[in-house]
Design a protein around this motif. Structure first.
Motif, PDB file in Angstrom:
ATOM      1  N   ALA A  29       1.163 -30.242  11.273  1.00 15.87           N
ATOM      2  CA  ALA A  29       1.493 -29.382  12.548  1.00 15.87           C
ATOM      3  C   ALA A  29       0.518 -29.895  13.509  1.00 15.87           C
ATOM      4  O   ALA A  29      -0.932 -30.035  13.227  1.00 15.87           O
ATOM      5  CB  ALA A  29       1.367 -28.015  12.480  1.00 15.87           C
ATOM      6  N   ILE A  30       0.995 -30.135  14.949  1.00 19.36           N
ATOM      7  CA  ILE A  30       0.026 -30.639  15.904  1.00 19.36           C
ATOM      8  C   ILE A  30       0.027 -29.713  17.210  1.00 19.36           C
ATOM      9  O   ILE A  30       1.234 -29.202  17.380  1.00 19.36           O
ATOM     10  CB  ILE A  30       0.359 -32.143  16.288  1.00 19.36           C
ATOM     11  CG1 ILE A  30       0.367 -32.743  15.026  1.00 19.36           C
ATOM     12  CG2 ILE A  30      -0.514 -32.458  17.404  1.00 19.36           C
ATOM     13  CD1 ILE A  30       0.846 -34.329  15.490  1.00 19.36           C
ATOM     14  N   HIS A  31      -0.975 -29.148  17.394  1.00 19.05           N
ATOM     15  CA  HIS A  31      -0.785 -28.438  18.722  1.00 19.05           C
ATOM     16  C   HIS A  31      -2.250 -28.455  19.582  1.00 19.05           C
ATOM     17  O   HIS A  31      -3.120 -28.778  19.143  1.00 19.05           O
ATOM     18  CB  HIS A  31      -0.874 -26.854  18.033  1.00 19.05           C
ATOM     19  CG  HIS A  31      -0.413 -25.857  19.116  1.00 19.05           C
ATOM     20  ND1 HIS A  31      -1.042 -25.278  20.099  1.00 19.05           N
ATOM     21  CD2 HIS A  31       0.951 -25.328  19.230  1.00 19.05           C
ATOM     22  CE1 HIS A  31      -0.121 -24.631  20.825  1.00 19.05           C
ATOM     23  NE2 HIS A  31       1.326 -24.665  20.232  1.00 19.05           N
ATOM     24  N   PHE A  36      -6.267 -18.106  23.469  1.00 19.52           N
ATOM     25  CA  PHE A  36      -5.966 -17.069  22.388  1.00 19.52           C
ATOM     26  C   PHE A  36      -4.495 -17.629  21.715  1.00 19.52           C
ATOM     27  O   PHE A  36      -3.743 -17.430  22.428  1.00 19.52           O
ATOM     28  CB  PHE A  36      -5.786 -15.732  22.917  1.00 19.52           C
ATOM     29  CG  PHE A  36      -7.291 -14.921  23.205  1.00 19.52           C
ATOM     30  CD1 PHE A  36      -8.306 -15.506  22.455  1.00 19.52           C
ATOM     31  CD2 PHE A  36      -7.084 -13.595  23.708  1.00 19.52           C
ATOM     32  CE1 PHE A  36      -9.476 -14.800  22.933  1.00 19.52           C
ATOM     33  CE2 PHE A  36      -8.325 -13.268  24.098  1.00 19.52           C
ATOM     34  CZ  PHE A  36      -9.433 -13.611  23.604  1.00 19.52           C
ATOM     35  N   PRO A  37      -4.469 -18.286  20.692  1.00 17.86           N
ATOM     36  CA  PRO A  37      -3.274 -18.794  20.251  1.00 17.86           C
ATOM     37  C   PRO A  37      -2.066 -17.713  19.990  1.00 17.86           C
ATOM     38  O   PRO A  37      -2.430 -16.648  19.547  1.00 17.86           O
ATOM     39  CB  PRO A  37      -3.632 -19.468  18.887  1.00 17.86           C
ATOM     40  CG  PRO A  37      -4.982 -19.576  18.843  1.00 17.86           C
ATOM     41  CD  PRO A  37      -5.537 -18.631  19.590  1.00 17.86           C
ATOM     42  N   ARG A  38      -0.801 -17.890  20.158  1.00 18.15           N
ATOM     43  CA  ARG A  38       0.179 -16.984  20.039  1.00 18.15           C
ATOM     44  C   ARG A  38       0.447 -16.753  18.564  1.00 18.15           C
ATOM     45  O   ARG A  38       0.026 -17.607  17.663  1.00 18.15           O
ATOM     46  CB  ARG A  38       1.457 -17.496  20.723  1.00 18.15           C
ATOM     47  CG  ARG A  38       1.143 -17.640  22.212  1.00 18.15           C
ATOM     48  CD  ARG A  38       2.645 -17.987  22.817  1.00 18.15           C
ATOM     49  NE  ARG A  38       2.367 -17.961  24.323  1.00 18.15           N
ATOM     50  CZ  ARG A  38       3.074 -18.907  25.191  1.00 18.15           C
ATOM     51  NH1 ARG A  38       4.017 -19.539  24.533  1.00 18.15           N
ATOM     52  NH2 ARG A  38       2.780 -18.610  26.296  1.00 18.15           N
ATOM     53  N   LEU A  39       1.063 -15.619  18.021  1.00 17.68           N
ATOM     54  CA  LEU A  39       1.377 -15.746  16.713  1.00 17.68           C
ATOM     55  C   LEU A  39       2.324 -16.689  16.065  1.00 17.68           C
ATOM     56  O   LEU A  39       1.903 -17.105  15.139  1.00 17.68           O
ATOM     57  CB  LEU A  39       2.232 -14.194  16.564  1.00 17.68           C
ATOM     58  CG  LEU A  39       1.415 -13.165  16.818  1.00 17.68           C
ATOM     59  CD1 LEU A  39       2.071 -11.710  16.499  1.00 17.68           C
ATOM     60  CD2 LEU A  39      -0.025 -13.118  15.879  1.00 17.68           C
ATOM     61  N   THR A  40       3.068 -17.459  16.846  1.00 19.17           N
ATOM     62  CA  THR A  40       3.907 -18.349  16.390  1.00 19.17           C
ATOM     63  C   THR A  40       3.083 -19.538  16.133  1.00 19.17           C
ATOM     64  O   THR A  40       3.352 -20.332  15.278  1.00 19.17           O
ATOM     65  CB  THR A  40       5.095 -18.867  17.410  1.00 19.17           C
ATOM     66  OG1 THR A  40       4.366 -19.071  18.696  1.00 19.17           O
ATOM     67  CG2 THR A  40       5.954 -17.611  17.414  1.00 19.17           C
ATOM     68  N   THR A  41       1.995 -19.770  16.922  1.00 18.35           N
ATOM     69  CA  THR A  41       0.975 -20.863  16.714  1.00 18.35           C
ATOM     70  C   THR A  41       0.340 -20.781  15.625  1.00 18.35           C
ATOM     71  O   THR A  41       0.194 -21.396  14.620  1.00 18.35           O
ATOM     72  CB  THR A  41       0.078 -21.173  17.727  1.00 18.35           C
ATOM     73  OG1 THR A  41       1.055 -21.314  18.964  1.00 18.35           O
ATOM     74  CG2 THR A  41      -1.004 -22.349  17.572  1.00 18.35           C
ATOM     75  N   GLN A  65      -4.574 -23.181  27.889  1.00 12.45           N
ATOM     76  CA  GLN A  65      -5.800 -23.870  27.247  1.00 12.45           C
ATOM     77  C   GLN A  65      -7.118 -23.147  27.822  1.00 12.45           C
ATOM     78  O   GLN A  65      -8.031 -23.151  26.917  1.00 12.45           O
ATOM     79  CB  GLN A  65      -5.929 -25.360  27.698  1.00 12.45           C
ATOM     80  CG  GLN A  65      -4.683 -26.075  27.405  1.00 12.45           C
ATOM     81  CD  GLN A  65      -4.397 -27.299  28.038  1.00 12.45           C
ATOM     82  OE1 GLN A  65      -4.960 -27.551  29.369  1.00 12.45           O
ATOM     83  NE2 GLN A  65      -3.667 -28.016  27.284  1.00 12.45           N
ATOM     84  N   HIS A  66      -7.054 -22.328  28.775  1.00  8.17           N
ATOM     85  CA  HIS A  66      -8.173 -21.652  29.233  1.00  8.17           C
ATOM     86  C   HIS A  66      -8.006 -20.114  29.879  1.00  8.17           C
ATOM     87  O   HIS A  66      -8.650 -19.627  30.444  1.00  8.17           O
ATOM     88  CB  HIS A  66      -8.991 -22.590  30.184  1.00  8.17           C
ATOM     89  CG  HIS A  66      -8.269 -22.525  31.462  1.00  8.17           C
ATOM     90  ND1 HIS A  66      -7.102 -22.995  31.931  1.00  8.17           N
ATOM     91  CD2 HIS A  66      -8.762 -21.896  32.805  1.00  8.17           C
ATOM     92  CE1 HIS A  66      -6.845 -22.743  33.151  1.00  8.17           C
ATOM     93  NE2 HIS A  66      -7.868 -22.204  33.740  1.00  8.17           N
ATOM     94  N   ARG A  67      -6.836 -19.727  29.431  1.00  6.49           N
ATOM     95  CA  ARG A  67      -6.660 -18.573  29.993  1.00  6.49           C
ATOM     96  C   ARG A  67      -5.154 -17.801  29.117  1.00  6.49           C
ATOM     97  O   ARG A  67      -4.731 -18.520  28.232  1.00  6.49           O
ATOM     98  CB  ARG A  67      -5.874 -18.647  31.248  1.00  6.49           C
ATOM     99  CG  ARG A  67      -4.566 -19.179  31.476  1.00  6.49           C
ATOM    100  CD  ARG A  67      -4.050 -19.174  32.840  1.00  6.49           C
ATOM    101  NE  ARG A  67      -2.838 -19.914  32.929  1.00  6.49           N
ATOM    102  CZ  ARG A  67      -1.943 -19.575  34.031  1.00  6.49           C
ATOM    103  NH1 ARG A  67      -2.298 -18.723  35.077  1.00  6.49           N
ATOM    104  NH2 ARG A  67      -0.749 -19.808  34.190  1.00  6.49           N
ATOM    105  N   THR A  68      -5.290 -16.455  29.082  1.00  2.20           N
ATOM    106  CA  THR A  68      -4.436 -15.832  28.461  1.00  2.20           C
ATOM    107  C   THR A  68      -3.782 -14.604  29.017  1.00  2.20           C
ATOM    108  O   THR A  68      -4.703 -14.235  30.148  1.00  2.20           O
ATOM    109  CB  THR A  68      -4.967 -15.604  26.961  1.00  2.20           C
ATOM    110  OG1 THR A  68      -3.886 -14.912  26.316  1.00  2.20           O
ATOM    111  CG2 THR A  68      -5.918 -14.378  27.119  1.00  2.20           C
ATOM    112  N   CYS A  69      -2.874 -14.058  28.866  1.00  4.14           N
ATOM    113  CA  CYS A  69      -2.438 -12.833  29.331  1.00  4.14           C
ATOM    114  C   CYS A  69      -2.440 -11.552  28.488  1.00  4.14           C
ATOM    115  O   CYS A  69      -1.848 -11.532  27.171  1.00  4.14           O
ATOM    116  CB  CYS A  69      -0.899 -12.973  29.647  1.00  4.14           C
ATOM    117  SG  CYS A  69      -0.376 -11.639  30.738  1.00  4.14           S
TER     118      CYS A  69
END
Length: 128
Positions: A29-31, A36-41, A65-69
């Motif tokens: 897997a490459i990401h 904050f990674p999503r649950l799918t990640t 990469q530097h933000r989240t909701c």
């Protein structure tokens, strides 16, 4: 990026967390890294035998990469962006690995404060 062998040192500052690499032929897997990674990640990470952090690509300001909701527990429609200020030494051409936190101490306090504000009422908060 040149091809690597299993015995090659990592091309990034990130290192393998496993003491030994799994045998060849597993699921890879490459990401790109996210604040904050999503649950799918996380599910992709859990299912993979190999995990590669893709950090030699362009840093994108309008990505995760530097933000989240963040959404409140009581009303998931009420959301607020949490953004970590970054410095891009090469402007738009800066890669993810070259991006630098503009003020790490302030960012740490802001993230901790917003997590408390949004999620301290959760029954799972003590575990966190």
């Amino acid at each position: 990026m040149p091809p690597t062998r299993l015995s090659s040192p990592p091309a990034s500052t990130a290192v393998s967390s496993a003491a030994e690499l799994p045998p060849p032929g597993g699921l890879c897997a490459i990401h790109q890294p996210n604040l904050f990674p999503r649950l799918t990640t996380l599910a992709k990470l859990f299912a993979a035998d190999y995990w590669i952090v893709l950090d030699n690509v362009q840093f994108t300001r309008r990505d995760y990469q530097h933000r989240t909701c963040l959404a409140t527990l009581g009303d998931p429609r009420r959301r607020q962006w949490l953004t970590i200020p970054t410095h891009l030494p090469h402007g738009r051409q800066t890669t993810v690995r070259e991006a630098v936190l503009a003020d790490p101490d302030r960012s740490r306090r802001r993230v901790a404060g917003m997590l408390v504000q949004y999620y301290s009422a959760s029954p799972h908060w003590p575990v966190l």
